[in-house]
Enzyme design. Structure first.
Site, PDB file in Angstrom:
ATOM      1  NE  ARG A  35     -10.609  -2.229  -2.977  1.00 37.01           N
ATOM      2  CZ  ARG A  35     -10.078  -1.829  -1.824  1.00 37.01           C
ATOM      3  NH1 ARG A  35      -8.988  -2.398  -1.356  1.00 37.01           N
ATOM      4  NH2 ARG A  35     -10.636  -0.851  -1.128  1.00 37.01           N
ATOM      5  CE1 TYR A  51      -9.808   3.051   6.867  1.00 36.57           C
ATOM      6  CE2 TYR A  51      -8.738   4.095   8.742  1.00 36.57           C
ATOM      7  CZ  TYR A  51      -8.707   3.683   7.422  1.00 36.57           C
ATOM      8  OH  TYR A  51      -7.580   3.895   6.665  1.00 36.57           O
ATOM      9  CE  LYS A  52      -8.383  -0.555   5.346  1.00 31.02           C
ATOM     10  NZ  LYS A  52      -8.934   0.464   4.442  1.00 31.02           N
ATOM     11  CG  ASP A 104      -0.682  -2.385   6.788  1.00 28.95           C
ATOM     12  OD1 ASP A 104      -1.838  -2.692   7.150  1.00 28.95           O
ATOM     13  OD2 ASP A 104      -0.429  -1.321   6.189  1.00 28.95           O
ATOM     14  CG  PHE A 126      -1.941   1.105   1.152  1.00 29.79           C
ATOM     15  CD1 PHE A 126      -3.037   1.004   0.310  1.00 29.79           C
ATOM     16  CD2 PHE A 126      -1.775   2.258   1.892  1.00 29.79           C
ATOM     17  CE1 PHE A 126      -3.948   2.044   0.210  1.00 29.79           C
ATOM     18  CE2 PHE A 126      -2.682   3.306   1.793  1.00 29.79           C
ATOM     19  CZ  PHE A 126      -3.775   3.193   0.957  1.00 29.79           C
TER      20      PHE A 126
END
Length: 415
Positions: free
Chosen positions: A374, A225-226, A200, A127
């Site tokens: 996605r 927050y996911k 991560d 990322f």
């Protein structure tokens, strides 16, 4: 062939042990939400908690809330609640600050713990923030960054070059394709070479078992927050293995991580244990919302969540593969369960207008350039019927060509 009928999906929902947990979330009518891998749905307990935090704890109790409502211990208390989700014993997780801050602190600490080893090993497809931070830490610490795909890292670590690696820093899952990395194998290889590991887990925490203690991980960083549904801007967490606590030397030494923070000393003395990973005043509104959100995880376990996640993604892959071959869809997420996270990535040459049309029809996913659709599957609130209905909408859009008439462009969503 797998049964992809709506009737079969409804039968699966009827016997799904996690189905009752769907009521613990506020899901808007007419929406099939398959973007929980970017922002989790709103847990039903959060609005009431925030009302109490704002109106009573802040509005009435004011500064007394640091003691009377235990605001001071929120980073370690919430960290302790996250620990079981990571497969970690209590006292090894702290919550607060952003993912970027936690990654930076952990990377610097790892490099400091391996003097004379000049290499930070990471993935060329990591990322972007992870890569930017690796470069920054290398400049600060006099190190260099080697970008090696996760599939090749084990071989490098096992060779002569492994002796130069201070830390191997990898994403647990490829954020674009949903491919799950070999966490156990890469960790063993790093340790055999004398290096540390930093994982991560932003795209797996709450969806895929991490088993941090069982795999003898060193550092783990993730957002909340996911799949944890902590809300936009919810704080990140940091796991530091207990065996490293006394030598953990973070880059950011704020007063909340001091051994006696209210002594107001000129010099820094680190707190004992995981508390030394604290930095400054935490974002308490977000922190306490997160604490309310993750209460749902006490009602199940990661094995059950993982089992349903794999079943949901299996079903969606089967549904997509049953669509007309002329639609130009290609599933790029691995079929092998050991190599799959909790999302399905589908390649299409017109990904942006297709997703825009899906969102107009109430199916919310997102896009990763140049051509990846996605879809994220949170097992706590996504149903099997949601899966077949979403695939049916996708098929209808492509069959009718309505994606070419979509009224708005899909903007980027956070990770």
């Amino acid at each position: 062939m797998p049964d992809t009928s709506r009737a079969h999906a409804q039968a699966l929902d009827a016997r799904d042990p996690l189905a009752p947990l769907r009521k613990r979330f506020r899901l808007p009518e007419g929406v099939l939400y398959l973007d929980g891998n970017s922002l989790g749905a709103l847990p039903a307990d959060v609005p009431g908690t925030l009302d109490d935090v704002v109106l009573r704890q802040w509005g009435v109790d004011l500064i007394r809330s640091w003691n009377d409502n235990d605001w001071w211990n929120a980073p370690t208390r919430v960290g302790a609640a996250i620990a079981p989700i990571l497969g970690a014993a209590e006292g090894q997780v702290v919550c607060g600050d952003s993912t970027s801050v936690q990654l930076f602190n952990a990377l610097v600490a790892a490099v400091r713990l391996r003097p004379g080893r000049p290499v930070i090993l990471t993935d060329p497809d990591t990322f972007p923030t992870d890569g930017y931070l690796a470069d920054s830490v290398a400049r600060l610490c006099g190190a260099t960054v080697r970008r090696v795909p996760a599939q090749e890292a084990v071989a490098l670590l096992g060779g002569e070059e492994g002796a130069d690696v201070a830390v191997a820093a990898y994403n647990h899952v490829d954020y674009r394709t949903g491919e799950l990395r070999d966490l156990a194998g890469l960790t063993r290889a790093a340790h055999d070479a004398g290096a540390l590991v930093l994982w991560d887990v932003c795209h797996t925490a709450g969806a895929v078992p991490i088993d941090a203690d069982a795999h003898d991980l060193d550092f783990v960083v993730g957002c909340s927050y996911k799949y944890l549904s902590g809300g936009p801007g919810a704080p990140a967490f940091l796991y530091v293995a207990r065996r490293l606590h006394e030598v953990f030397d973070p880059a950011l030494t704020g007063w909340h991580g001091h051994k006696e923070p209210f002594a107001m000393e000129a010099g820094y003395r680190p707190a004992d244990g995981i508390a030394r990973a604290r930095i400054g005043s935490p974002p308490l509104l977000n922190m306490l919302a997160l604490e309310a959100a993750i209460g749902v995880f006490r009602e199940t376990d990661m094995a059950a969540i993982r089992a349903k996640s794999l079943a949901l993604t299996d079903l969606f892959i089967a549904c997509v593969e049953e669509l007309d071959a002329g639609f130009g869809l290609e599933v790029v997420t691995p079929r092998d369960h050991a190599r799959r996270g909790s999302q399905v990535a589908v390649r299409h040459g017109e990904a942006h207008p297709v997703m825009a049309a899906l969102i107009e029809r109430g199916v919310i996913g997102d896009v990763r350039p140049p051509d990846i659709l996605r879809f994220g599957f949170n097992a706590l609130y996504v149903s099997y019927t949601d899966v077949v209905d979403a695939a049916a909408v996708l098929g209808d859009i492509l069959a009718t060509g309505t994606h070419r008439e979509a009224r708005f462009a899909v903007r980027a969503t956070v990770t």
